[in-house]
Design a protein around this motif. Sequence first.
Motif, PDB file in Angstrom:
ATOM      1  N   SER A 123       2.053   5.089  -2.845  1.00 48.56           N
ATOM      2  CA  SER A 123       2.174   5.797  -1.566  1.00 48.56           C
ATOM      3  C   SER A 123       1.019   5.461  -0.637  1.00 48.56           C
ATOM      4  O   SER A 123       1.213   5.262   0.566  1.00 48.56           O
ATOM      5  N   GLY A 124      -0.189   5.406  -1.191  1.00 46.59           N
ATOM      6  CA  GLY A 124      -1.357   5.068  -0.385  1.00 46.59           C
ATOM      7  C   GLY A 124      -1.247   3.679   0.233  1.00 46.59           C
ATOM      8  O   GLY A 124      -1.636   3.469   1.394  1.00 46.59           O
ATOM      9  N   LEU A 125      -0.693   2.738  -0.544  1.00 45.47           N
ATOM     10  CA  LEU A 125      -0.496   1.377  -0.024  1.00 45.47           C
ATOM     11  C   LEU A 125       0.538   1.369   1.103  1.00 45.47           C
ATOM     12  O   LEU A 125       0.347   0.719   2.131  1.00 45.47           O
ATOM     13  N   LEU A 126       1.631   2.099   0.893  1.00 45.98           N
ATOM     14  CA  LEU A 126       2.657   2.169   1.936  1.00 45.98           C
ATOM     15  C   LEU A 126       2.107   2.778   3.217  1.00 45.98           C
ATOM     16  O   LEU A 126       2.366   2.298   4.321  1.00 45.98           O
ATOM     17  N   ALA A 127       1.342   3.866   3.063  1.00 51.37           N
ATOM     18  CA  ALA A 127       0.776   4.542   4.239  1.00 51.37           C
ATOM     19  C   ALA A 127      -0.177   3.631   4.997  1.00 51.37           C
ATOM     20  O   ALA A 127      -0.292   3.722   6.224  1.00 51.37           O
TER      21      ALA A 127
END
Length: 200
Positions: free
Chosen positions: A67-71
């Motif tokens: 999720s952090g990478l996507l954000a």
Amino acid sequence: MDYHWFQLINQLGNSLPALNLVMRLLASYALYVFYIGIVIYWFTRQDLKRRMVAESLLSTYVAITFSGLLAHFFYRDRPVVTHNVIQLISHPANASFPSNHTIGAFVIATSIWIHRRKVGKVWLVLAAGIAFSRVWTGVHYPSDVIAGAVIGIAAAVLMHQLFKRSSLALKWLTKFIYWYEAVESRIWRRNETPRSSVIK
């Protein structure tokens, strides 16, 4: 289309104000029920439940990292930044996509459902309630929570399959649980009051 569905759900805060308190509680505090739940499952000291909890925690770590990478690469402002919304809970104006609340709820609920189908359905319904409430309260778009649900479910299923298909991964998971239980047992024994001291 995403904003259209956001408006339809978010405007329910005006048309059905009696439900706003429920939605605030779901959006802000219901995730703590999941945390309390896995702690209780862990301390039942049953092997299957401890494996379930371990899988859910590892799945959560993988899902939140993803999720952090996507954000970072697909940054999206929250609805309140770009639109006039009914915002029922306070929230920093950080990345909206995907919804980490939804990820956390669905990854734990799915892990429980995989091991305990009946009670797992209840957890999945609660996870869906959290996802819906995050749109109702104005802090996420529908696509944010849909993506969060997909990521959470996928992480839980893939982690379970890893331990189901890889004897090495299962061996290390079993070793970790055994190590923890050995440490836990020593702590309990150390804290027990000797009978001789009670007699005295």
